[in-house]
Motif scaffolding. Structure first.
Motif, mmCIF file in Angstrom:
data_model
loop_
_atom_site.group_PDB
_atom_site.id
_atom_site.type_symbol
_atom_site.label_atom_id
_atom_site.label_comp_id
_atom_site.label_asym_id
_atom_site.label_seq_id
_atom_site.Cartn_x
_atom_site.Cartn_y
_atom_site.Cartn_z
ATOM 1 N N ARG A 164 0.333 -1.391 -0.316
ATOM 2 C CA ARG A 164 -0.043 -0.440 0.265
ATOM 3 C C ARG A 164 1.310 0.955 0.106
ATOM 4 O O ARG A 164 0.590 2.345 -0.919
ATOM 5 N N ILE A 165 2.241 1.384 0.684
ATOM 6 C CA ILE A 165 3.049 2.493 0.575
ATOM 7 C C ILE A 165 3.138 2.950 -0.505
ATOM 8 O O ILE A 165 3.797 3.029 -0.780
ATOM 9 N N LEU A 166 3.922 1.167 -1.354
ATOM 10 C CA LEU A 166 5.200 0.919 -2.635
ATOM 11 C C LEU A 166 3.518 1.703 -3.793
ATOM 12 O O LEU A 166 4.521 2.773 -4.679
ATOM 13 N N LEU A 167 2.747 1.608 -3.848
ATOM 14 C CA LEU A 167 1.463 1.850 -4.461
ATOM 15 C C LEU A 167 0.817 3.553 -4.750
ATOM 16 O O LEU A 167 1.439 4.641 -5.471
ATOM 17 N N SER A 168 1.163 3.237 -3.036
ATOM 18 C CA SER A 168 1.094 5.621 -2.969
ATOM 19 C C SER A 168 2.221 5.938 -3.797
ATOM 20 O O SER A 168 2.512 7.355 -4.158
ATOM 21 N N ARG A 169 2.897 5.898 -3.145
ATOM 22 C CA ARG A 169 4.467 6.587 -4.009
ATOM 23 C C ARG A 169 4.720 5.981 -5.637
ATOM 24 O O ARG A 169 4.677 6.551 -6.026
ATOM 25 N N MET A 170 4.092 5.175 -5.888
ATOM 26 C CA MET A 170 4.665 4.948 -7.365
ATOM 27 C C MET A 170 3.891 5.833 -8.211
ATOM 28 O O MET A 170 4.036 6.779 -9.356
ATOM 29 N N TYR A 171 2.851 5.955 -7.896
ATOM 30 C CA TYR A 171 1.411 7.619 -7.720
ATOM 31 C C TYR A 171 1.712 8.724 -7.496
ATOM 32 O O TYR A 171 1.957 9.732 -8.138
ATOM 33 N N GLU A 172 3.106 8.814 -6.455
ATOM 34 C CA GLU A 172 2.792 10.162 -6.254
ATOM 35 C C GLU A 172 4.305 11.321 -6.710
ATOM 36 O O GLU A 172 4.409 11.463 -7.500
ATOM 37 N N PHE A 173 5.208 9.206 -7.627
ATOM 38 C CA PHE A 173 6.557 10.229 -7.993
ATOM 39 C C PHE A 173 6.226 9.877 -9.749
ATOM 40 O O PHE A 173 7.025 9.670 -10.282
ATOM 41 N N ASN A 174 4.675 9.882 -9.937
ATOM 42 C CA ASN A 174 4.597 8.547 -11.021
ATOM 43 C C ASN A 174 5.346 7.923 -11.620
ATOM 44 O O ASN A 174 5.645 7.952 -13.087
ATOM 45 N N SER A 175 5.554 6.915 -10.837
ATOM 46 C CA SER A 175 6.724 6.152 -11.393
ATOM 47 C C SER A 175 5.933 4.614 -11.800
ATOM 48 O O SER A 175 5.144 3.740 -11.313
ATOM 49 N N SER A 176 5.760 4.088 -12.825
ATOM 50 C CA SER A 176 5.827 2.797 -12.747
ATOM 51 C C SER A 176 6.846 1.254 -12.458
ATOM 52 O O SER A 176 6.337 0.593 -12.484
ATOM 53 N N TRP A 177 7.359 1.526 -11.969
ATOM 54 C CA TRP A 177 8.571 0.982 -10.664
ATOM 55 C C TRP A 177 9.172 1.616 -10.088
ATOM 56 O O TRP A 177 9.536 1.989 -9.900
ATOM 57 N N LEU A 178 9.884 0.434 -8.813
ATOM 58 C CA LEU A 178 10.557 0.381 -8.172
ATOM 59 C C LEU A 178 11.158 -0.040 -7.580
ATOM 60 O O LEU A 178 10.896 -1.388 -8.163
ATOM 61 N N PRO A 179 12.197 -0.309 -7.477
ATOM 62 C CA PRO A 179 13.856 -1.032 -7.209
ATOM 63 C C PRO A 179 13.791 -1.434 -6.518
ATOM 64 O O PRO A 179 13.501 -0.811 -4.950
ATOM 65 N N VAL A 180 12.886 -2.860 -5.391
ATOM 66 C CA VAL A 180 12.788 -2.946 -3.658
ATOM 67 C C VAL A 180 14.375 -3.946 -3.450
ATOM 68 O O VAL A 180 15.201 -4.574 -4.048
ATOM 69 N N LEU A 181 14.905 -2.692 -2.520
ATOM 70 C CA LEU A 181 16.301 -2.527 -2.006
ATOM 71 C C LEU A 181 16.101 -4.047 -0.543
ATOM 72 O O LEU A 181 15.055 -3.486 0.474
ATOM 73 N N GLY A 182 17.507 -4.348 -0.615
ATOM 74 C CA GLY A 182 17.225 -5.095 1.041
ATOM 75 C C GLY A 182 17.662 -4.280 2.093
ATOM 76 O O GLY A 182 18.379 -3.036 1.705
ATOM 77 N N ALA A 183 17.804 -5.130 2.674
ATOM 78 C CA ALA A 183 18.567 -4.416 4.098
ATOM 79 C C ALA A 183 19.933 -3.186 3.877
ATOM 80 O O ALA A 183 20.246 -2.203 4.155
ATOM 81 N N ASP A 184 20.728 -4.155 3.177
ATOM 82 C CA ASP A 184 21.768 -3.130 2.950
ATOM 83 C C ASP A 184 22.146 -3.346 1.451
ATOM 84 O O ASP A 184 23.401 -2.653 0.831
ATOM 85 N N GLY A 185 21.457 -2.883 1.478
ATOM 86 C CA GLY A 185 21.963 -2.152 -0.428
ATOM 87 C C GLY A 185 21.253 -3.275 -1.328
ATOM 88 O O GLY A 185 20.957 -2.997 -2.549
ATOM 89 N N LEU A 186 21.105 -4.269 -1.312
ATOM 90 C CA LEU A 186 21.014 -5.010 -1.775
ATOM 91 C C LEU A 186 19.407 -5.835 -3.248
ATOM 92 O O LEU A 186 19.072 -5.176 -2.333
ATOM 93 N N PHE A 187 19.815 -5.670 -4.252
ATOM 94 C CA PHE A 187 18.831 -5.415 -5.269
ATOM 95 C C PHE A 187 17.831 -6.817 -5.496
ATOM 96 O O PHE A 187 18.627 -8.153 -5.552
ATOM 97 N N LEU A 188 16.913 -7.119 -4.853
ATOM 98 C CA LEU A 188 16.618 -7.980 -4.973
ATOM 99 C C LEU A 188 14.820 -8.318 -5.705
ATOM 100 O O LEU A 188 14.054 -8.823 -6.387
ATOM 101 N N GLY A 189 14.834 -7.203 -6.502
ATOM 102 C CA GLY A 189 14.097 -6.956 -8.105
ATOM 103 C C GLY A 189 12.707 -5.818 -8.055
ATOM 104 O O GLY A 189 13.603 -5.299 -7.652
ATOM 105 N N GLU A 190 11.990 -5.473 -8.777
ATOM 106 C CA GLU A 190 11.507 -4.678 -8.698
ATOM 107 C C GLU A 190 9.911 -4.886 -8.852
ATOM 108 O O GLU A 190 9.139 -5.879 -9.177
ATOM 109 N N VAL A 191 9.208 -4.116 -8.180
ATOM 110 C CA VAL A 191 7.844 -4.266 -8.080
ATOM 111 C C VAL A 191 7.597 -3.470 -9.437
ATOM 112 O O VAL A 191 7.152 -2.281 -9.431
ATOM 113 N N THR A 192 6.512 -3.817 -9.639
ATOM 114 C CA THR A 192 5.935 -2.590 -10.965
ATOM 115 C C THR A 192 4.327 -3.396 -10.488
ATOM 116 O O THR A 192 4.125 -4.272 -10.246
ATOM 117 N N GLN A 193 3.443 -2.190 -11.566
ATOM 118 C CA GLN A 193 1.917 -2.955 -11.362
ATOM 119 C C GLN A 193 1.544 -4.489 -12.269
ATOM 120 O O GLN A 193 1.121 -4.420 -11.050
#
Ligand SMILES: Nc1ncnc2c1ncn2[C@@H]1O[C@H](COP(=O)(O)OP(=O)(O)OP(=O)(O)O)[C@@H](O)[C@H]1O
Ligand SMILES: [Mg+2]
Lengths: 237, 388
Positions: B329-358
């Motif tokens: 819910r937070i992510l969707l809100s952020r995606m709309y806020e920044f008009n971004s269709s995707w977000l990189p998901v980062l782990g605790a120490d900045g590791l790339f875990l994948g992307e969240v998209t619609q």
């Protein structure tokens, strides 16, 4: 806070004014004249009241508690009715009855006063305990109090306002009835009043009556004050 | 751990008829979990709860705490080991706040100093200034403050198990939210096992590790909140969770669960190779990571066109990112806020875990997957988490 003290102050002022008026009415010389009598009978009166009230408390509160216990639930109302009927007997009749059984003197007088004071104390103890919200009792039991602890730590402290109400009723009744003890040969302020009636001695009658009324007011005030300051802290009024 | 084993209660009514208020309820709540009893009025939630601390004696069935049958314990001893918050708050008006908080410790014979220290500690935990409140009486506190005191009173003797009957019912929505968050953090920090009655589905979803849905004295479904929303056992449950159950699920799903397995490239990847890969997968951008898979930024296909050399020189920093434990819910809100269709998901120490998209969110919601019993998260844990 300020309002409460203000009220107290106002009350004290009113009482002082009333007292001054009374003293003026009775006359200072009359009071001076009867000073020794007054002191003696006041003490005797207080003795009757104190002993009978303490006895009524010692019996009435436990009986009230007992009646309020769950295992008595079904019988309690019937007991209360019985007590209520008992209370319709006028104090004078109780006194006469006491005289018939115990004879004359302080003992029978104290017994009669004890009986007269008992009912309000039993009834209000019972009602006070019954009026403690079930949620409080449940919370107390639920957090692990024994039935005894629930009674002593939660039920009784929260029944105090109603219980004290009963004590005040009993006290007024008691102080007001005590002069009748004169009739069965016990000393009290009645020993000023009744002879004064017989002798048509207005100032002495007035003195006895005023002293009785004043005593009732003072004791009532003392009980209320004590309860407010020591027992009812935190309780809404 | 607490276990209810075919717990039943039949009340005898005055007219001689029997009412089965609770009918063979069996469930297990593990240590450190919050279990919420949910259901309409009169379905037996309170009765079940009170059978656990034996305020109501069960008609049949057993209650086991850490494997020990509580029927063998003295009721008073049992209750002193279980914190209890009643629906009506139940502070004792004749006692000060301090006396109220320390009732159980005093019953247990703690000395005065230990009691006072405990009261201070607990007051600080709920952010009430001890100096102002300890000597006051309950009626001098607001409803919300009283409710907080009711909760910390149940915690005072450090009982490992907590029973709460609609503990947040008497507060307005704004305060309720704050108290819920506060409680949740406290519960997680102290690792208490909690059974809480509620008739508010949102509260149940927010706080519950498990939700038990009752109807007419029976346990209809006992599941993780997300499972409950994704797979309601029957028509009744699905009606109870509401028509927007899918939106509610957003609260319960973490970014890492809904992330896709988007590719990433190294900064020294030649531009042609990167372009070719993007062409092939029909992507307009790709995330760049270092040798430890730490996310560095991303490159756009548009920027690489007709260029030479390594991708690293075209690296762009992320506008926004998602932390692995943030809810959708937070992510969707952020995606709309920044008009971004995707977000990189980062782990605790900045590791790339994948992307969240619609699409990845929609895929997850419709896949029928749910997190089941593992990896418990409640949105309260993320309340106030900084936006990346
Ligand atoms: N002492 C009792 N005697 C008879 N029936 C009872 C008693 N206590 C509860 N019941 C009945 O048992 C059923 C379950 O009651 P319970 O209090 O557990 O409901 P609940 O789920 O907590 O409801 P609510 O959300 O309204 O608090 C109800 O139908 C109620 O009428
Ligand atoms: Mg209930």
């Amino acid at each position: 806070m300020a309002e409460r003290y203000g009220k107290g102050l106002l009350g004290a002022l009113a009482a002082a004014a009333l007292l001054a008026l009374l003293v003026h009415w009775i006359g200072l010389n009359v009071i001076r004249h009867y000073r020794d009598d007054l002191q003696f009978y006041l003490q005797a009166h207080l003795f009757l009241v104190a002993v009978s009230m303490l006895a009524a408390l010692a019996v009435g509160v436990p009986v009230g508690i007992l009646l309020s216990r769950p295992f008595m639930a079904r019988r309690a109302e019937r007991f209360m009715q019985l007590f209520n009927v008992g209370n319709t007997v006028p104090p004078l009749a109780v006194l006469a009855l006491s005289l018939g059984i115990l004879g004359i003197g302080d003992g029978p007088a104290i017994f009669a006063l004890f009986l007269a004071s008992l009912l309000p104390i039993v009834r209000n103890t019972y009602e006070g305990l019954r009026n403690v919200p079930a949620s409080l009792k449940e919370a107390a039991t639920g957090i692990g109090m024994t039935p005894r602890q629930v009674l002593l730590k939660v039920e009784l402290p929260n029944a105090v306002p109603i219980l004290i109400g009963g004590v005040r009723i009993a006290l007024a009744l008691n102080v007001g009835t005590a002069p009748l003890a004169f009739l069965i040969g016990a000393n009290s302020l009645g020993s000023l009043i009744f002879p004064a009636i017989a002798l048509n001695n207005q100032p002495m009658l007035l003195l006895g009556a005023a002293a009785t009324a004043l005593l009732a007011l003072l004791l009532d005030g003392a009980v209320t004050l004590f309860s407010r300051l020591c027992l009812e802290r935190g309780l809404a009024r | 751990m607490i276990e209810l084993d075919r717990l039943s209660k039949t009340f005898k009514q005055k007219n001689g008829k029997d009412v089965t208020a609770v009918d063979a309820v069996s469930l297990t709540v593990n240590e450190g979990e919050i279990c919420v009893f949910l259901g309409p009025s009169g379905c037996g939630k309170t009765t079940t709860l009170k059978m656990i601390n034996r305020l109501i004696p069960p008609s049949s069935g057993r209650v086991l705490i850490n494997g020990e049958d509580t029927a063998d314990l003295d009721a008073v001893t049992l209750r002193r080991r279980i914190g209890y918050v009643i629906q009506q708050i139940g502070l004792f008006p004749n006692m000060t706040i301090e006396e109220n908080i320390t009732v159980v410790p005093r019953l247990l014979g703690w000395d005065r100093k230990a009691c006072h220290a405990r009261a201070l500690e607990l007051m600080n935990m709920v952010q009430l200034e001890p100096r102002h409140y300890l000597k006051r009486y309950p009626r001098e506190l607001s409803g919300g403050q009283q409710q907080r005191i009711g909760v910390i009173r149940a915690l005072a003797a450090d009982a490992p198990l907590l029973l709460m009957d609609e503990p947040f019912g008497a507060v307005d929505p704004i305060n309720r939210d704050a108290i819920q968050n506060e409680f949740f953090q406290m519960q997680r920090a102290l690792n208490k096992t909690v059974i809480m009655v509620s008739h508010d589905i949102d509260e149940a979803l927010k706080l519950g590790d498990k939700i038990a849905v009752f109807r007419g004295g029976r346990l209809i479904q006992f599941d993780h909140p997300d499972t409950l929303l994704a797979h309601p056992a029957d028509e009744f449950v699905s009606q109870f969770v509401g028509q927007d159950s899918t939106l509610k699920r957003l609260l319960l799903i973490r970014a890492e669960d809904a992330a896709d397995d988007a590719p990433s490239i190294a900064p020294d990847t030649p531009v042609e190779q990167a372009l070719e890969a993007m062409e092939e997968q029909d992507r307009r951008y790709v995330v760049v990571t270092d040798a430890e898979r730490k996310a560095l930024g991303y490159v756009k296909r548009r920027d690489l066109r007709r260029q030479q050399g390594a991708c690293g020189q075209f690296l762009q920093p992320f506008k926004v990112t998602a932390a692995h434990d943030e809810n959708l819910r937070i992510l969707l809100s952020r995606m709309y806020e920044f008009n971004s269709s995707w977000l990189p998901v980062l782990g605790a120490d900045g590791l790339f875990l994948g992307e969240v998209t619609q699409e990845s969110i929609a895929d997850y919601l419709s896949s029928g997957r749910s997190r089941g019993k593992t990896s418990i998260v409640s949105p309260a844990a993320n309340a106030g988490a900084p936006a990346a």
